[in-house]
Design an enzyme around this catalytic site. Structure first.
Site, PDB file in Angstrom:
ATOM      1  N   PRO A  29     -66.459   0.401  29.893  1.00  0.00           N
ATOM      2  CA  PRO A  29     -66.548   0.340  28.424  1.00  0.00           C
ATOM      3  C   PRO A  29     -65.165   0.115  27.843  1.00  0.00           C
ATOM      4  O   PRO A  29     -64.214   0.829  28.171  1.00  0.00           O
ATOM      5  CB  PRO A  29     -67.085   1.722  28.048  1.00  0.00           C
ATOM      6  CG  PRO A  29     -66.677   2.616  29.180  1.00  0.00           C
ATOM      7  CD  PRO A  29     -66.660   1.760  30.409  1.00  0.00           C
ATOM      8  N   MET A  30     -65.019  -0.902  26.971  1.00  0.00           N
ATOM      9  CA  MET A  30     -63.713  -1.210  26.376  1.00  0.00           C
ATOM     10  C   MET A  30     -63.891  -1.659  24.932  1.00  0.00           C
ATOM     11  O   MET A  30     -64.681  -2.554  24.642  1.00  0.00           O
ATOM     12  CB  MET A  30     -62.996  -2.305  27.181  1.00  0.00           C
ATOM     13  CG  MET A  30     -62.577  -1.863  28.576  1.00  0.00           C
ATOM     14  SD  MET A  30     -61.879  -3.215  29.548  1.00  0.00           S
ATOM     15  CE  MET A  30     -63.390  -4.104  29.979  1.00  0.00           C
ATOM     16  N   GLN A  83     -71.394   4.538  25.377  1.00  0.00           N
ATOM     17  CA  GLN A  83     -70.367   5.572  25.449  1.00  0.00           C
ATOM     18  C   GLN A  83     -70.012   6.061  24.049  1.00  0.00           C
ATOM     19  O   GLN A  83     -69.789   5.264  23.139  1.00  0.00           O
ATOM     20  CB  GLN A  83     -69.113   5.034  26.134  1.00  0.00           C
ATOM     21  CG  GLN A  83     -68.076   6.122  26.395  1.00  0.00           C
ATOM     22  CD  GLN A  83     -66.789   5.582  26.982  1.00  0.00           C
ATOM     23  OE1 GLN A  83     -66.008   4.955  26.278  1.00  0.00           O
ATOM     24  NE2 GLN A  83     -66.562   5.827  28.269  1.00  0.00           N
ATOM     25  N   CYS A 114     -60.117   8.031  26.915  1.00  0.00           N
ATOM     26  CA  CYS A 114     -59.366   7.026  26.147  1.00  0.00           C
ATOM     27  C   CYS A 114     -57.982   7.574  25.808  1.00  0.00           C
ATOM     28  O   CYS A 114     -57.855   8.623  25.177  1.00  0.00           O
ATOM     29  CB  CYS A 114     -60.109   6.661  24.865  1.00  0.00           C
ATOM     30  SG  CYS A 114     -59.202   5.470  23.841  1.00  0.00           S
ATOM     31  N   ASP A 232     -56.992  -0.310  38.221  1.00  0.00           N
ATOM     32  CA  ASP A 232     -56.229  -1.321  38.966  1.00  0.00           C
ATOM     33  C   ASP A 232     -57.054  -2.190  39.909  1.00  0.00           C
ATOM     34  O   ASP A 232     -56.480  -2.886  40.745  1.00  0.00           O
ATOM     35  CB  ASP A 232     -55.096  -0.679  39.770  1.00  0.00           C
ATOM     36  CG  ASP A 232     -53.999  -0.120  38.890  1.00  0.00           C
ATOM     37  OD1 ASP A 232     -54.003  -0.413  37.682  1.00  0.00           O
ATOM     38  OD2 ASP A 232     -53.140   0.627  39.403  1.00  0.00           O
ATOM     39  N   GLY A 254     -62.132  -2.777  34.585  1.00  0.00           N
ATOM     40  CA  GLY A 254     -61.898  -2.903  33.156  1.00  0.00           C
ATOM     41  C   GLY A 254     -61.080  -4.117  32.793  1.00  0.00           C
ATOM     42  O   GLY A 254     -61.580  -5.226  32.666  1.00  0.00           O
TER      43      GLY A 254
END
Length: 344
Positions: A29-30, A83, A114, A232, A254
């Protein structure tokens, strides 16, 4: 030593067994990234599960239109998680109920990870790592309030992921790494899965993600919920190595997905096929959201896409992408890129 609690019963999180298959790779989720067009394409190219942008609990219960729109999901993208984030117990509970009633997601994910100042600095997101009792209270109350499986995404800790952190911030904790203790406590509160980003909040996105602590959580014999590793991972080969080395149940990717939803595919795409996908993303977002926000979301992906690195003086093209205000403008830029890019 974990706290003595009565086990909270929730519906079994069966996605890992019945739907996601072997070695599932998730789209993280971004904010301003995982809009519906991007999610649909990531799903098409092989993402086992996708998540919405994070949703403010306070904004949701106030029916802020831009926040409510984030609850729009399509059947084609399932299984999908929504989310939510916040720092108030009642607001998080109410928001979870709204999400469940309005969108019927497969998972409700609680954002305790976050790191950005506007979220963590106000005590939400990774800010919860400085108030673990409140984090656990929110988790327990949300789990009890909804029928949807509840999951959590968090980080290794606020600062140094040491044994000292655990003894100071989790009442009754023994001297083990913070995230190992925290994972047990969250499991006790009824979460159905836990995603761990391998950095502390203080690290933000600098340095290297520490997967050894993620592996330590996964290999803790007291942990029986799925553990999802994040941080990463840039390719499916790297995801495979994470599965092999740390034994996680899923890997979440992500930032590496920006502008390349095909990252989840093991079948290479040609340059023209990639540009076709980006043009489709634009069309989906305009259709599913609205023209203004659809363009706004998509041009961020275009400006970040590695597809265009071969264009001489791409900086000027990138600026043009970020300034484009109509579908026609963006399509013209993309077609110019198609003609300009060198062919292998």
């Amino acid at each position: 030593m974990t706290e003595n609690t009565t086990e909270i019963k929730k519906p079994e999180f069966r996605l890992f067994k019945d739907v996601l298959g072997e070695r599932p790779v998730f789209l993280a989720p971004m904010e301003d990234v995982t809009d519906i067009g991007f999610r649909l394409l990531c799903k098409r190219f092989g993402a086992a599960m996708v998540y919405t942008e994070f949703v403010s609990a306070e904004a949701l219960i106030r029916s802020i239109n831009s926040t409510v729109k984030k609850l729009t999901i399509a059947d084609e993208e399932r299984p999908v998680g929504i989310q939510i984030y916040g720092r108030d117990v009642e607001a998080m509970v109410e928001a979870a109920k709204i999400v469940e009633d309005a969108a019927h997601p497969d998972v409700i994910d609680l954002n305790f990870g976050c790191p950005v100042k506007k979220v963590a600095g106000k005590g939400a997101g990774a800010g919860m790592l400085r108030n673990v009792p409140l984090m656990l209270d929110i988790t327990e109350k949300v789990v009890k309030a909804v029928n949807t499986p509840v999951t959590v995404k968090t980080r290794l800790g606020w600062d140094v992921p040491s044994m000292l952190d655990a003894s100071l911030t989790i009442p009754g904790a023994d001297h083990r790494p913070f995230i190992v203790e925290l994972a047990e406590r969250l499991q006790d509160k009824g979460v159905s899965a836990l995603t761990i980003h391998g950095r502390t909040r203080s690290q933000m996105y600098t340095g290297e993600a520490d997967w050894t602590l993620i592996g330590e959580v996964k290999n803790n014999p007291k942990i029986h919920i799925p553990i999802i590793g994040n941080g990463d991972i840039k390719t499916l080969d790297e995801a495979d190595r994470a599965f092999d080395t740390y034994g996680v149940d899923a890997v979440m990717i992500g930032r590496a997905t920006f502008g390349q939803p095909w990252l989840f595919s093991r079948t290479p795409l040609t340059l023209d096929e990639k540009i076709d996908v980006l043009e489709e993303q634009l069309r989906i977002n305009v259709e599913r959201i609205d023209e203004y926000r659809g363009i706004l979301h998509t041009r961020r992906h275009l400006a970040a896409s590695p597809v265009f690195k071969g264009i001489p003086d791409f900086r000027q093209t990138r600026i043009a992408m970020l300034r484009a205000e109509t579908v026609a403008d963006l399509m013209e830029i993309l077609e110019n890129c198609r003609r300009t890019l060198p062919r292998e």
